[in-house]
Design an enzyme around this catalytic site. Sequence first.
Site, mmCIF file in Angstrom:
data_model
loop_
_atom_site.group_PDB
_atom_site.id
_atom_site.type_symbol
_atom_site.label_atom_id
_atom_site.label_comp_id
_atom_site.label_asym_id
_atom_site.label_seq_id
_atom_site.Cartn_x
_atom_site.Cartn_y
_atom_site.Cartn_z
ATOM 1 N N ARG A 174 1.171 -1.293 0.524
ATOM 2 C CA ARG A 174 -0.237 0.312 -0.169
ATOM 3 C C ARG A 174 0.832 0.834 0.007
ATOM 4 O O ARG A 174 0.903 2.289 -0.311
ATOM 5 C CB ARG A 174 -1.150 0.087 1.096
ATOM 6 C CG ARG A 174 -1.566 -1.088 0.590
ATOM 7 C CD ARG A 174 -2.741 -1.512 2.556
ATOM 8 N NE ARG A 174 -1.698 -1.678 3.363
ATOM 9 C CZ ARG A 174 -1.724 -2.102 4.441
ATOM 10 N NH1 ARG A 174 -3.136 -2.078 4.859
ATOM 11 N NH2 ARG A 174 -0.999 -2.377 5.752
ATOM 12 N N ARG A 256 11.570 -0.606 8.091
ATOM 13 C CA ARG A 256 12.183 -0.753 9.790
ATOM 14 C C ARG A 256 13.594 -1.270 9.124
ATOM 15 O O ARG A 256 14.010 -1.273 8.066
ATOM 16 C CB ARG A 256 11.503 -2.446 10.125
ATOM 17 C CG ARG A 256 9.767 -2.453 10.327
ATOM 18 C CD ARG A 256 9.981 -1.505 11.641
ATOM 19 N NE ARG A 256 8.765 -1.508 12.216
ATOM 20 C CZ ARG A 256 7.453 -0.981 11.792
ATOM 21 N NH1 ARG A 256 7.935 0.170 10.748
ATOM 22 N NH2 ARG A 256 6.648 -0.442 12.246
ATOM 23 N N ASP A 280 14.218 7.079 8.500
ATOM 24 C CA ASP A 280 13.234 7.209 9.530
ATOM 25 C C ASP A 280 13.721 6.490 10.850
ATOM 26 O O ASP A 280 12.517 5.845 11.514
ATOM 27 C CB ASP A 280 11.911 7.443 9.088
ATOM 28 C CG ASP A 280 10.488 8.332 10.704
ATOM 29 O OD1 ASP A 280 11.481 8.652 10.868
ATOM 30 O OD2 ASP A 280 10.123 7.613 10.325
ATOM 31 N N GLU A 285 15.148 1.401 19.220
ATOM 32 C CA GLU A 285 14.087 3.003 19.420
ATOM 33 C C GLU A 285 13.496 2.968 20.931
ATOM 34 O O GLU A 285 13.202 2.131 21.497
ATOM 35 C CB GLU A 285 12.650 3.364 18.184
ATOM 36 C CG GLU A 285 13.272 2.962 17.084
ATOM 37 C CD GLU A 285 12.674 3.118 15.493
ATOM 38 O OE1 GLU A 285 11.574 3.337 16.450
ATOM 39 O OE2 GLU A 285 12.800 3.115 14.659
ATOM 40 N N HIS A 305 11.594 8.501 13.143
ATOM 41 C CA HIS A 305 10.167 7.191 13.026
ATOM 42 C C HIS A 305 9.311 8.632 13.145
ATOM 43 O O HIS A 305 8.451 7.885 14.160
ATOM 44 C CB HIS A 305 10.452 5.663 13.954
ATOM 45 C CG HIS A 305 9.503 5.131 13.885
ATOM 46 N ND1 HIS A 305 9.647 3.074 14.319
ATOM 47 C CD2 HIS A 305 8.767 4.904 13.006
ATOM 48 C CE1 HIS A 305 9.020 3.298 13.598
ATOM 49 N NE2 HIS A 305 8.250 3.879 12.512
#
Length: 344
Positions: A174, A256, A280, A285, A305
């Site tokens: 998508r 990722r 990003d 994290e 992110h």
Amino acid sequence: MLTVPLAAFTPRALDGKGNGMKISILDDYFDTIRTLDCFRMLDHHQVTIWNDHLQDDDILAERLGDTEVLVLIRERTKIRAPLIKRLSKLKLISQRSVYPHIDVDTLTERGVLLCSGQHPDAPSHATAELTWGLIIAAMRQIPQQMEGLRAGKWQTSMGRTMRGKTLGIYGYGRIGRAVADFGLAFEMKVAVWSSEQTREKARADGFTVPATRAEFFETCDVISLHVRLYPTTKGCITADDLGRMKPSALIVNTSRAGLIEPGVLVAALKSGRPGMAAVDVFEEEPMRDTGHPLLAMPNVVATPHIGYVTIDEYEVQFSEIFGQILAFEKGQPVSVINEAALTR
């Protein structure tokens, strides 16, 4: 070690009773959720919001001891068996999207539902937009030019035009399709590499599909990764892949960090193939290490992110999440991942 939260916010139920379920929301970094229009959906429940982030099971078990419904913001906190077994009152975990951070088997054993909508027909437009923002920023060296201007310098380097270049979409789902459409708007050529089935779909949609994986990496000027991280996709981007890219090429990762083999991206950038990166996502994290090698590289644009982090996207996501909670309250749960828990 305990991180003191910016605020642990417990809103009062609007009916003044606060007699609904006890709901806890973790990792609301910006104290944003209570400001959303959809937050009113939980007016009759007792809601506690935590604005810090931690992964200490002892502290989490203490905080969540009375929690009946746990709301997670994506994959920020891991919910594993040792913690789950200490949450005796937990009945439901509600979130959106994938759930590699959750021990689903243990939830099922304890009769705790996991509800997580997979939104099959709704791409994260926010992530697609950020991806394109990173492409523009890296190709035109916008952060570097801003840094130079603040240092009293004028036009520190030369950027690259995107029109006529080849945009490579690795993973034609998508978000990948949305980014491909942006490429067309910028008059770029678009090439796709993905599974055989989705390559056929991309070809049917009018995009170029190279004859080989090697050709894809060798010919694209920008490659953007749009693959979910599963055990089968972990490390799917190798040193050989990056080594085939042009010295002038850009690789973009808003999916990722684990899709790229550990250490490979830094080494590839140092060797000059590809010449640039925009990321990003990071292996760990939140990433607060100011000495991280990617942050020290002048040919890297990095963000923390924020692909899905917009007010508009949060309204969409939490309307769905809070809807799951209200459906559970009525005894009609939706988006159930572990249906076997219903019989526990």
